[in-house]
Design a protein around this motif. Structure first.
Motif, PDB file in Angstrom:
ATOM      1  N   THR A  44      18.124   8.768  -2.444  1.00 53.31           N
ATOM      2  CA  THR A  44      17.395   9.709  -1.601  1.00 53.31           C
ATOM      3  C   THR A  44      16.560   8.948  -0.576  1.00 53.31           C
ATOM      4  O   THR A  44      16.188   7.794  -0.789  1.00 53.31           O
ATOM      5  CB  THR A  44      16.479  10.623  -2.442  1.00 53.31           C
ATOM      6  N   THR A  45      16.280   9.611   0.540  1.00 51.98           N
ATOM      7  CA  THR A  45      15.500   8.976   1.597  1.00 51.98           C
ATOM      8  C   THR A  45      14.266   9.810   1.916  1.00 51.98           C
ATOM      9  O   THR A  45      14.227  11.007   1.642  1.00 51.98           O
ATOM     10  CB  THR A  45      16.327   8.804   2.888  1.00 51.98           C
ATOM     11  N   THR A  46      13.283   9.168   2.510  1.00 53.12           N
ATOM     12  CA  THR A  46      12.067   9.847   2.949  1.00 53.12           C
ATOM     13  C   THR A  46      11.455   9.063   4.107  1.00 53.12           C
ATOM     14  O   THR A  46      11.815   7.914   4.347  1.00 53.12           O
ATOM     15  CB  THR A  46      11.065  10.003   1.787  1.00 53.12           C
ATOM     16  N   LEU A  47      10.546   9.720   4.807  1.00 55.13           N
ATOM     17  CA  LEU A  47       9.827   9.071   5.894  1.00 55.13           C
ATOM     18  C   LEU A  47       8.442   8.657   5.428  1.00 55.13           C
ATOM     19  O   LEU A  47       7.787   9.390   4.686  1.00 55.13           O
ATOM     20  CB  LEU A  47       9.655  10.026   7.078  1.00 55.13           C
ATOM     21  N   VAL A  48       7.993   7.487   5.890  1.00 59.87           N
ATOM     22  CA  VAL A  48       6.631   7.023   5.642  1.00 59.87           C
ATOM     23  C   VAL A  48       6.053   6.629   6.994  1.00 59.87           C
ATOM     24  O   VAL A  48       6.642   5.815   7.708  1.00 59.87           O
ATOM     25  CB  VAL A  48       6.603   5.812   4.680  1.00 59.87           C
ATOM     26  N   GLY A  49       4.932   7.219   7.351  1.00 57.66           N
ATOM     27  CA  GLY A  49       4.285   6.902   8.620  1.00 57.66           C
ATOM     28  C   GLY A  49       3.722   5.494   8.637  1.00 57.66           C
ATOM     29  O   GLY A  49       3.181   5.028   7.628  1.00 57.66           O
ATOM     30  N   GLN A  50       3.859   4.818   9.743  1.00 56.43           N
ATOM     31  CA  GLN A  50       3.348   3.454   9.853  1.00 56.43           C
ATOM     32  C   GLN A  50       1.837   3.404   9.674  1.00 56.43           C
ATOM     33  O   GLN A  50       1.315   2.469   9.084  1.00 56.43           O
ATOM     34  CB  GLN A  50       3.738   2.844  11.199  1.00 56.43           C
ATOM     35  N   ASP A  51       1.124   4.415  10.157  1.00 51.29           N
ATOM     36  CA  ASP A  51      -0.335   4.444  10.051  1.00 51.29           C
ATOM     37  C   ASP A  51      -0.816   4.739   8.638  1.00 51.29           C
ATOM     38  O   ASP A  51      -1.971   4.490   8.318  1.00 51.29           O
ATOM     39  CB  ASP A  51      -0.920   5.499  10.997  1.00 51.29           C
ATOM     40  N   SER A  52       0.039   5.276   7.784  1.00 53.39           N
ATOM     41  CA  SER A  52      -0.390   5.680   6.450  1.00 53.39           C
ATOM     42  C   SER A  52      -0.243   4.586   5.397  1.00 53.39           C
ATOM     43  O   SER A  52      -0.721   4.739   4.281  1.00 53.39           O
ATOM     44  CB  SER A  52       0.386   6.923   6.008  1.00 53.39           C
ATOM     45  N   ILE A  53       0.393   3.463   5.722  1.00 57.84           N
ATOM     46  CA  ILE A  53       0.627   2.406   4.744  1.00 57.84           C
ATOM     47  C   ILE A  53      -0.677   1.659   4.447  1.00 57.84           C
ATOM     48  O   ILE A  53      -1.361   1.191   5.347  1.00 57.84           O
ATOM     49  CB  ILE A  53       1.706   1.429   5.227  1.00 57.84           C
ATOM     50  N   VAL A  54      -1.012   1.588   3.143  1.00 60.55           N
ATOM     51  CA  VAL A  54      -2.211   0.900   2.684  1.00 60.55           C
ATOM     52  C   VAL A  54      -1.865  -0.510   2.229  1.00 60.55           C
ATOM     53  O   VAL A  54      -2.550  -1.475   2.553  1.00 60.55           O
ATOM     54  CB  VAL A  54      -2.877   1.673   1.518  1.00 60.55           C
ATOM     55  N   GLU A  55      -0.782  -0.626   1.450  1.00 56.70           N
ATOM     56  CA  GLU A  55      -0.370  -1.925   0.916  1.00 56.70           C
ATOM     57  C   GLU A  55       1.147  -2.021   0.969  1.00 56.70           C
ATOM     58  O   GLU A  55       1.852  -1.063   0.647  1.00 56.70           O
ATOM     59  CB  GLU A  55      -0.849  -2.074  -0.525  1.00 56.70           C
ATOM     60  N   LEU A  56       1.636  -3.179   1.355  1.00 59.44           N
ATOM     61  CA  LEU A  56       3.068  -3.397   1.508  1.00 59.44           C
ATOM     62  C   LEU A  56       3.411  -4.747   0.911  1.00 59.44           C
ATOM     63  O   LEU A  56       2.845  -5.762   1.303  1.00 59.44           O
ATOM     64  CB  LEU A  56       3.421  -3.352   2.996  1.00 59.44           C
ATOM     65  N   THR A  57       4.318  -4.758  -0.061  1.00 55.74           N
ATOM     66  CA  THR A  57       4.726  -5.995  -0.715  1.00 55.74           C
ATOM     67  C   THR A  57       6.238  -6.118  -0.645  1.00 55.74           C
ATOM     68  O   THR A  57       6.955  -5.234  -1.125  1.00 55.74           O
ATOM     69  CB  THR A  57       4.292  -5.997  -2.191  1.00 55.74           C
ATOM     70  N   GLU A  58       6.711  -7.196  -0.041  1.00 56.85           N
ATOM     71  CA  GLU A  58       8.159  -7.420   0.031  1.00 56.85           C
ATOM     72  C   GLU A  58       8.653  -7.958  -1.300  1.00 56.85           C
ATOM     73  O   GLU A  58       8.023  -8.818  -1.909  1.00 56.85           O
ATOM     74  CB  GLU A  58       8.504  -8.409   1.142  1.00 56.85           C
ATOM     75  N   ILE A  59       9.788  -7.441  -1.752  1.00 53.04           N
ATOM     76  CA  ILE A  59      10.417  -7.918  -2.980  1.00 53.04           C
ATOM     77  C   ILE A  59      11.486  -8.909  -2.586  1.00 53.04           C
ATOM     78  O   ILE A  59      12.429  -8.577  -1.872  1.00 53.04           O
ATOM     79  CB  ILE A  59      11.019  -6.750  -3.790  1.00 53.04           C
ATOM     80  N   VAL A  60      11.346 -10.128  -3.074  1.00 49.40           N
ATOM     81  CA  VAL A  60      12.293 -11.186  -2.763  1.00 49.40           C
ATOM     82  C   VAL A  60      13.235 -11.344  -3.937  1.00 49.40           C
ATOM     83  O   VAL A  60      12.800 -11.497  -5.077  1.00 49.40           O
ATOM     84  CB  VAL A  60      11.555 -12.516  -2.475  1.00 49.40           C
ATOM     85  N   ASP A  61      14.529 -11.290  -3.673  1.00 51.48           N
ATOM     86  CA  ASP A  61      15.536 -11.428  -4.715  1.00 51.48           C
ATOM     87  C   ASP A  61      15.535 -12.862  -5.232  1.00 51.48           C
ATOM     88  O   ASP A  61      15.609 -13.804  -4.439  1.00 51.48           O
ATOM     89  CB  ASP A  61      16.913 -11.046  -4.172  1.00 51.48           C
ATOM     90  N   ALA A  62      15.459 -13.029  -6.528  1.00 52.90           N
ATOM     91  CA  ALA A  62      15.340 -14.357  -7.126  1.00 52.90           C
ATOM     92  C   ALA A  62      16.690 -15.024  -7.392  1.00 52.90           C
ATOM     93  O   ALA A  62      16.734 -16.094  -7.965  1.00 52.90           O
ATOM     94  CB  ALA A  62      14.555 -14.264  -8.445  1.00 52.90           C
ATOM     95  N   THR A  63      17.801 -14.410  -6.979  1.00 54.58           N
ATOM     96  CA  THR A  63      19.102 -15.011  -7.260  1.00 54.58           C
ATOM     97  C   THR A  63      19.495 -16.023  -6.247  1.00 54.58           C
ATOM     98  O   THR A  63      19.007 -16.152  -5.193  1.00 54.58           O
ATOM     99  CB  THR A  63      20.193 -13.929  -7.326  1.00 54.58           C
TER     100      THR A  63
END
Length: 63
Positions: A44-63
């Motif tokens: 499923t998909t959804t929209l997230v406003g750029q102004d509403s983001i409080v915290e953003l953490t990139e997940i890095v694949d460990a393989t």
């Protein structure tokens, strides 16, 4: 805080006036001037406003 298309993130964002939303292991599939289209692991998909983001953490694949 800026997302890149094709990368996977954990996101904390304002979902309303008094609500905070959490999305884990979501992939950014589209970026516009004011929002991001993200895809959950169930497809499923959804929209997230750029102004509403409080915290953003990139997940890095460990393989």
């Amino acid at each position: 805080m800026e997302m890149e298309v094709g990368k996977t993130y954990n996101i904390v964002f304002f979902a309303g006036r008094y609500e905070i939303g959490y999305e884990n292991c979501v992939k950014c599939i589209k970026k516009t001037t004011k929002s991001y289209r993200i895809q959950r692991t169930d497809g499923t998909t959804t929209l997230v406003g750029q102004d509403s983001i409080v915290e953003l953490t990139e997940i890095v694949d460990a393989t």
